[in-house]
Design a protein around this motif. Structure first.
Motif, short mmCIF file in Angstrom:
data_model
loop_
_atom_site.label_atom_id
_atom_site.label_comp_id
_atom_site.label_asym_id
_atom_site.label_seq_id
_atom_site.Cartn_x
_atom_site.Cartn_y
_atom_site.Cartn_z
N THR A 287 0.84 -1.20 0.00
CA THR A 287 0.00 0.00 0.00
C THR A 287 0.87 1.25 0.00
N LEU A 288 1.94 1.27 0.80
CA LEU A 288 2.85 2.41 0.82
C LEU A 288 3.58 2.55 -0.52
N ALA A 289 3.96 1.42 -1.12
CA ALA A 289 4.62 1.48 -2.42
C ALA A 289 3.69 2.07 -3.48
N ALA A 290 2.44 1.64 -3.45
CA ALA A 290 1.47 2.18 -4.42
C ALA A 290 1.29 3.68 -4.23
N SER A 291 1.27 4.14 -2.98
CA SER A 291 1.10 5.56 -2.72
C SER A 291 2.27 6.36 -3.31
N GLY A 292 3.49 5.84 -3.21
CA GLY A 292 4.65 6.52 -3.79
C GLY A 292 4.55 6.62 -5.30
N CYS A 293 4.05 5.57 -5.93
CA CYS A 293 3.90 5.61 -7.39
C CYS A 293 2.90 6.68 -7.81
N TRP A 294 1.79 6.79 -7.07
CA TRP A 294 0.80 7.80 -7.41
C TRP A 294 1.33 9.21 -7.17
N LEU A 295 2.21 9.37 -6.17
CA LEU A 295 2.83 10.68 -5.95
C LEU A 295 3.63 11.09 -7.18
N VAL A 296 4.39 10.17 -7.73
CA VAL A 296 5.19 10.48 -8.92
C VAL A 296 4.28 10.82 -10.09
N VAL A 297 3.23 10.03 -10.28
CA VAL A 297 2.30 10.30 -11.38
C VAL A 297 1.65 11.68 -11.22
N LEU A 318 -6.66 21.81 -12.19
CA LEU A 318 -6.06 20.98 -11.15
C LEU A 318 -7.02 19.92 -10.61
N GLU A 319 -8.30 19.98 -11.02
CA GLU A 319 -9.27 19.01 -10.51
C GLU A 319 -8.84 17.55 -10.75
N PRO A 320 -8.31 17.20 -11.95
CA PRO A 320 -7.93 15.80 -12.15
C PRO A 320 -6.83 15.33 -11.20
N LEU A 321 -6.08 16.24 -10.59
CA LEU A 321 -5.03 15.84 -9.65
C LEU A 321 -5.59 15.33 -8.33
N LEU A 322 -6.80 15.77 -7.96
CA LEU A 322 -7.33 15.44 -6.64
C LEU A 322 -7.46 13.93 -6.42
N PRO A 323 -8.04 13.18 -7.37
CA PRO A 323 -8.10 11.72 -7.13
C PRO A 323 -6.71 11.10 -6.99
N LEU A 324 -5.74 11.54 -7.80
CA LEU A 324 -4.39 10.99 -7.72
C LEU A 324 -3.78 11.24 -6.35
N LEU A 325 -3.93 12.48 -5.85
CA LEU A 325 -3.30 12.84 -4.59
C LEU A 325 -4.10 12.36 -3.39
N LEU A 326 -5.42 12.53 -3.44
CA LEU A 326 -6.24 12.17 -2.28
C LEU A 326 -6.36 10.66 -2.11
N ALA A 327 -6.86 10.00 -3.16
CA ALA A 327 -7.11 8.57 -3.07
C ALA A 327 -5.86 7.74 -3.35
N GLY A 328 -5.06 8.19 -4.33
CA GLY A 328 -3.89 7.40 -4.68
C GLY A 328 -2.74 7.55 -3.72
N PHE A 329 -2.38 8.79 -3.38
CA PHE A 329 -1.21 9.06 -2.55
C PHE A 329 -1.56 9.16 -1.06
N VAL A 330 -2.33 10.17 -0.67
CA VAL A 330 -2.52 10.47 0.75
C VAL A 330 -3.29 9.36 1.46
N ALA A 331 -4.41 8.92 0.89
CA ALA A 331 -5.22 7.91 1.56
C ALA A 331 -4.45 6.61 1.73
N GLN A 332 -3.67 6.21 0.72
CA GLN A 332 -2.94 4.94 0.83
C GLN A 332 -1.76 5.07 1.80
#
Length: 854
Positions: A287-297, A318-332
Motif C-alpha cells: 500500500t505504501l509502495a502504491a502511494s509513492g507511485c501515485w505521488l510520482v504520477v 487541477l481538478e484531475p489531480l485530486l483523485p491521484l493525490l487524495l485517493a492514490g497518494f494520501v489515503a494509501q
C-alpha cells in the motif's frame, strides 16, 4: 535494523506499555472520526464521483492534518531519543487544530466568511507552534543519526502556515464575492503548498525510517545524505512554484516545480534502493509502495498542467489531480501506515500483536487492487459512471480496512476503554457511510415522485443562467439540488428559504437539501450583477402552477415573452447551422443579376428558441451582395410570403416610388440600381411599419469595394440585428418594437450563435470584417477582444489605415450604417467579438474567433 523497529513501534508490544500509547489511541480516534465524516459528507452532498471543497477539507484538514500533528511529534520524539512535548500542550494544539478546522468548514459552507478567516489564522498559529516545539526538541537532543528527518517536519509546518494564510485570504476573497485571476492564482498556490508541502514533506520525512521498518530491513546507507540533499531543493522549488503561481509567471512556476520534482526524486532514491534488498511482502508495504507511485504520477501531471494551462486557469485544471493525490497518494499512505502501526498501538503482547496484524492484512491483495483500480478510473477522462465506479472501489477498500480494525478493537479484552469506544465509533461511522454508497444512496435526478417523497435535481450554473430555470414538484416533496458550476467564472446559488452553496469554482459541485416543498422558492446567484443579468431559479409546487404555468423550452417564441428566459449558454438544437460569415470576393463583370424571394420560415434565433421570421431568400440576414464601384445590380424581387413586402437598397440612388413599392403575395418586380459609391450598405423591407418588418428579419447587406482595396487572408461579414420574441403582429411585441426594447441582439440572425460555432482563422493572418447595423432601433460598437484595429473604414471613408501609427478599438455604427475593420491575430487562441455596449453583448451580440496556430 532492530533499533529503528522499536522506535517506530513495530515491536512495541514487547516493551512495557507507556502512558503515551493510550494518548495516541485516543488521538487516532479523532482521525478515524474525520474519515467517517468525510465519506458521510460526500454521500450527503452528492459529491461523488468528484470530491469538492467540503469533502477535500474534511479529509485533508480534518483527518490528515490531525494525523500529521500526532505522528510527527511521536516520530520526532522517537528518532531524536529525547523527551517528548508535554501532553497537555499536545492536547491543546490538537484541540486548537480541530476547533480551527470546524471554524473553517463552517465559515466557508455556512458563513460568515470572517469565521473561516479566523479559523485559517488559528491553523497558521498551530503550525507555527508545532514548528517551535519540533525546533526545541532538536535543540535539546543529542546528535543522532535521524535528526535530518525533523527538517522535513519543520518544512511541512512552514508549508501549512503558508497554505493557511492563503486559505484565509481565499475565504475573505470568496466571502466578499471575489473571483477572477487573483482568486485563481491564490487557489492554485494554496493547493500546491498544502498538498506538496504540508502533506508530502511530512510523508517523505517519515518514510525515510518507516519504509525500511515496514519492509523489516536495514536503512539504506544513502538515506541521510539523500535526505539532506533533497530537502533544500524541495523547499526552494516549492517556494518558487508558489511565487510563480501567485504572480502569474507560468515558466517560473514550471521551473520551481521541476526543481521540486528533482528534490523529491533524490528523496525517493534511498526508498527505491531499499527495494533492491527487500521487496514488499505485506499489505502495508504494498500500500505504501502504491502511494509513492501515485505521488510520482501526480507530480508529473502537475508539471504538464501548469506548463500547458498557465497560471490563471488552474482552478478547474487541477481538478484531475485530486483523485491521484487524495485517493492514490494520501489515503494509501494513511491506511498503509495505520495497517503497520495500529497493532503496536493496540498492544496486548506478542500473540495479540501478531493476531491483530494478521487480521488487518486479511484480503489485502483484493483491497489493494480495488483501491488502485479505482484511482485509475478516476484519473482517466472517462464518463461519469466510471468515476462513480472508481469512488465505489476506493471507498469499499477503505471500508474493508476500518471494518477489520473494528473487529480487532472489539475482541474480548474486558471493559472497553473510552479510547477504544471512540475508535470503534469512527470505524462504524465510516463503514455505515460506505454501505450507503454501495447501496446507491444518491437518488437519480429528475424523476416524478408522490407528495412527501424525495427528488434530486441536477442544476448547472453557466452563461449567466441557472438551468433549469424552473422546477416544479408536488407539495411536500423533499428536493435536493445538486448544483454544478460549469462556467469559467465563480458562481453560487442562494435560495429564499436560506439555503446556499459556497462560492463554487469552475467545475465545483455542492448540494442543497430543502425542507418539504410548501410554497414557491426563488433562487439566484449572489455575485454582483449576476441576478440582474438573469441568473435566477424558481421552484414551484404543482398546485401553484395553474396560475403561473411553466414554459417549455423554446416556448418564449410564441408567448409574448420579454426575453428574460433566453439561455445563451444552452446548446443549439441538433441540425442547426450557422449563417456562413465568409464573404467571397466580388465577382467579375459589371452587371449582377440576382433573384431574391420573400420566404416565411421558422428558424432558431437563440439556443433552443425558434420563431417565425420573414426573410429575403430564406436566410437571416438575407444574402450578401458584393460588387465594385460602378457595377449594376438587377434584382428580381418575388414575394412568396403571405402579406405585402417591399425592398430598399441603400447602395443605389433612385426615386423610391416604383422599385421600393409594396407588392402583394405572388407578385414580382425588378429593382435596378448602379452602385456608384463604395461602402457597406443595408437593404431592408420598405413596407410600413418598417421597424416591424426589419425586426422580423427582413434585412441584408450590400458590400461595394473601395477602389484599390487590398487583398487580405480572410474576409467576413457580420450584420447585427435585434431579436423580438413572440408572434408576428402580437400587440405586446409591437409595443416593444416601437419602444426599442429587444429581447436580445444577434450577429447574422442568431443570438450567441458564433459562441457555439466559432468563426475560424489562423495566427498571423490579416482579417477584414465588414459590419452592418440593421437595427431597427439600435446600432453597434463592434469590438474584438484581444486585438487592435489598424484599419478602419466607416460610411465610405477611411478613418485609419494600416501604415498609420494609430490604432482603433471600436467600430461605432448607428442603425443602417456600415464599414469594415482589419487586424492581424497575434497568436492562437479564442478571441470574443462583441457589441461593446455591454447590455447588448450580454443579450446575445457576441461570438468567438477561434484562431489556430499557423
Amino acid at each position: 535494523m532492530p533499533p529503528v523497529e522499536v522506535m517506530l513501534g513495530a515491536d512495541k508490544e514487547r516493551a512495557p506499555a507507556r502512558p503515551r500509547a493510550s494518548w495516541h489511541l485516543r488521538a487516532n480516534a479523532i482521525v478515524v472520526a474525520w474519515l467517517g465524516l468525510t465519506v458521510a459528507a460526500a454521500l450527503a452532498q452528492g459529491e461523488l464521483p468528484a470530491p469538492r471543497w467540503l469533502v477535500v477539507h474534511l479529509f485533508l484538514l480534518g483527518a490528515v492534518s490531525t494525523a500529521i500533528l500526532i505522528w510527527s511529534e511521536h516520530f520526532a520524539t522517537a528518532l531524536l531519543r529525547t523527551r517528548g512535548p508535554d501532553q497537555r500542550a499536545s492536547l491543546t494544539r490538537l484541540g486548537a487544530l480541530n476547533a480551527a478546522t470546524v471554524a473553517v468548514l463552517a465559515g466557508v459552507t455556512v458563513g460568515p466568511w470572517p469565521v473561516a478567516a479566523a479559523g485559517a489564522a488559528a491553523i497558521v498559529g498551530v503550525a507555527c507552534w508545532h514548528a517551535v516545539v519540533l525546533a526545541r526538541m532538536v535543540k535539546r537532543a543529542l546528535p543522532g543519526r535521524f535528526g535530518h528527518v525533523i527538517g522535513w517536519y519543520l518544512a511541512a509546518a512552514g508549508a501549512l502556515a503558508t497554505g493557511g494564510t492563503l486559505g484565509g485570504l481565499l475565504a475573505a476573497h470568496t466571502g466578499q464575492g471575489g473571483h477572477g485571476v487573483a482568486h485563481a492564482r491564490m487557489y492554485a498556490a494554496h493547493t500546491e503548498v498544502n498538498l506538496f508541502g504540508w502533506v508530502t514533506f511530512t510523508v517523505l520525512g517519515t518514510l525515510f525510517t518507516l519504509w525500511p521498518t515496514v519492509l523489516r530491513t536495514r536503512l539504506s546507507e544513502v538515506t541521510r545524505r539523500c535526505s539532506r540533499a533533497a530537502l533544500w531543493p524541495s523547499v526552494a522549488g516549492l517556494a518558487v512554484t508558489v511565487a510563480g503561481l501567485l504572480l502569474g509567471w507560468r515558466w517560473v512556476a514550471v521551473a520551481g516545480l521541476a526543481v521540486y520534482a528533482a528534490g523529491v526524486a533524490v528523496a525517493l532514491a534511498p526508498l527505491v534502493e531499499t527495494l533492491r534488498r527487500r521487496r514488499p511482502h505485506t499489505g502495508a508495504s504494498w500500500t505504501l509502495a502504491a502511494s509513492g507511485c501515485w505521488l510520482v504520477v501526480a507530480l508529473v501531471a502537475d508539471l504538464v498542467i501548469v506548463a500547458t494551462r498557465g497560471t490563471d486557469g488552474l482552478e478547474s485544471a487541477l481538478e484531475p489531480l485530486l483523485p491521484l493525490l487524495l485517493a492514490g497518494f494520501v489515503a494509501q499512505v494513511l491506511l498503509g501506515s495505520l495497517m503497520h502501526l495500529l497493532p503496536a498501538v493496540l498492544g496486548g503482547g506478542p500473540a495479540r500483536f501478531k493476531e491483530n496484524a494478521a487480521l488487518l492484512e486479511r484480503g489485502w491483495p483484493y483491497r489493494l487492487a480495488a483501491a488502485n483500480l479505482g484511482v485509475a478510473l478516476l484519473a482517466l477522462p472517462l464518463p461519469e459512471p466510471f468515476g462513480l465506479a472508481g469512488w465505489a472501489l476506493v471507498l469499499a477498500s477503505g471500508a474493508a480496512f476500518v471494518a477489520l480494525a473494528a473487529v480487532a478493537l472489539l475482541r474480548p479484552r474486558g471493559r472497553m476503554s473510552p479510547a477504544h469506544a471512540g475508535l470503534v465509533a469512527g470505524c462504524l461511522l465510516t463503514a455505515a457511510a460506505v454501505a450507503v454508497a454501495m447501496s446507491g444512496g444518491d437518488t437519480p435526478a429528475r424523476h416524478d415522485v408522490a407528495p412527501g417523497g424525495a427528488r434530486t435535481v441536477e442544476v448547472t450554473l453557466s452563461g449567466m443562467r441557472v438551468r433549469p430555470a424552473t422546477i416544479t414538484a408536488a407539495p411536500g416533496t423533499v428536493l435536493t439540488l445538486r448544483v454544478t458550476n460549469t462556467d469559467a467564472q465563480r458562481h453560487d446559488l442562494r435560495l429564499s428559504t436560506g439555503e446556499r452553496t459556497p462560492m463554487l469554482a469552475p467545475g465545483a459541485t455542492a448540494a442543497l437539501t430543502l425542507a418539504p416543498l410548501a410554497e414557491p422558492v426563488d433562487g439566484w446567484c449572489t455575485v454582483a450583477g449576476h441576478r440582474a443579468a438573469g441568473m435566477t431559479l424558481r421552484i414551484t409546487p404543482t398546485s401553484a402552477t395553474a396560475a403561473a404555468p411553466t414554459a417549455a423550452p423554446g416556448a418564449a417564441a410564441h408567448s409574448g415573452h420579454t426575453g428574460a428566459g433566453l439561455d445563451l449558454g444552452a446548446p443549439m438544437s441538433p441540425g442547426w447551422k450557422p449563417y456562413d460569415p465568409v464573404l467571397p470576393p466580388a465577382p467579375g463583370g459589371g452587371t449582377h443579376e440576382v433573384e431574391i424571394r420573400v420566404k416565411e420560415t421558422e428558424q432558431e434565433v437563440a439556443p433552443g428558441v425558434r420563431r417565425t421570421v420573414w426573410t429575403f431568400g430564406g436566410t437571416l440576414p438575407g444574402p450578401t451582395l458584393r460588387g465594385k464601384v460602378g457595377d449594376v445590380f438587377v434584382v428580381t424581387f418575388v414575394n412568396d410570403g403571405t402579406i405585402g413586402h417591399g425592398i430598399d437598397f441603400h447602395a443605389g440612388a433612385l426615386a423610391p416610388d416604383g422599385p421600393m413599392r409594396t407588392i402583394d403575395p405572388g407578385q414580382r418586380l425588378t429593382y435596378r440600381f448602379r452602385a456608384d459609391r463604395a461602402g457597406a450598405w443595408l437593404y431592408h423591407c420598405s413596407t410600413m411599419p418598417m421597424s416591424h418588418h426589419i425586426a422580423h428579419g427582413m434585412y441584408g447587406a450590400v458590400v461595394i469595394d473601395p477602389p484599390e482595396l487590398k487583398k487580405v487572408d480572410r474576409e467576413f461579414v457580420l450584420v447585427q440585428g435585434e431579436l423580438y420574441l413572440g408572434r408576428p403582429g402580437d400587440a405586446a411585441q409591437a409595443a416593444r418594437i416601437r419602444e426599442s426594447r429587444p429581447d436580445g441582439w444577434m450577429f447574422n440572425g442568431t443570438a450567441a450563435g458564433y459562441d457555439h460555432a466559432p468563426v475560424t482563422a489562423k495566427a498571423g493572418e490579416r482579417v477584414r470584417v465588414w459590419v452592418v447595423a440593421a437595427g431597427p432601433g439600435t446600432g453597434t460598437a463592434f469590438h474584438v477582444v484581444g486585438v487592435r484595429f489598424d484599419t478602419v473604414y466607416k460610411e465610405g471613408a477611411y478613418l485609419l489605415r494600416e501604415d498609420q501609427p494609430g490604432g482603433s478599438q471600436v467600430l461605432d455604427l448607428a442603425p443602417a450604417q456600415g464599414g469594415f475593420v482589419e487586424w492581424v491575430f497575434p497568436e492562437a487562441g479564442h478571441y470574443p467579438f462583441v457589441d461593446h455596449a455591454m447590455p447588448r453583448a450580454e443579450a446575445g451580440a457576441h461570438g468567438i474567433f477561434e484562431v489556430r496556430a499557423p
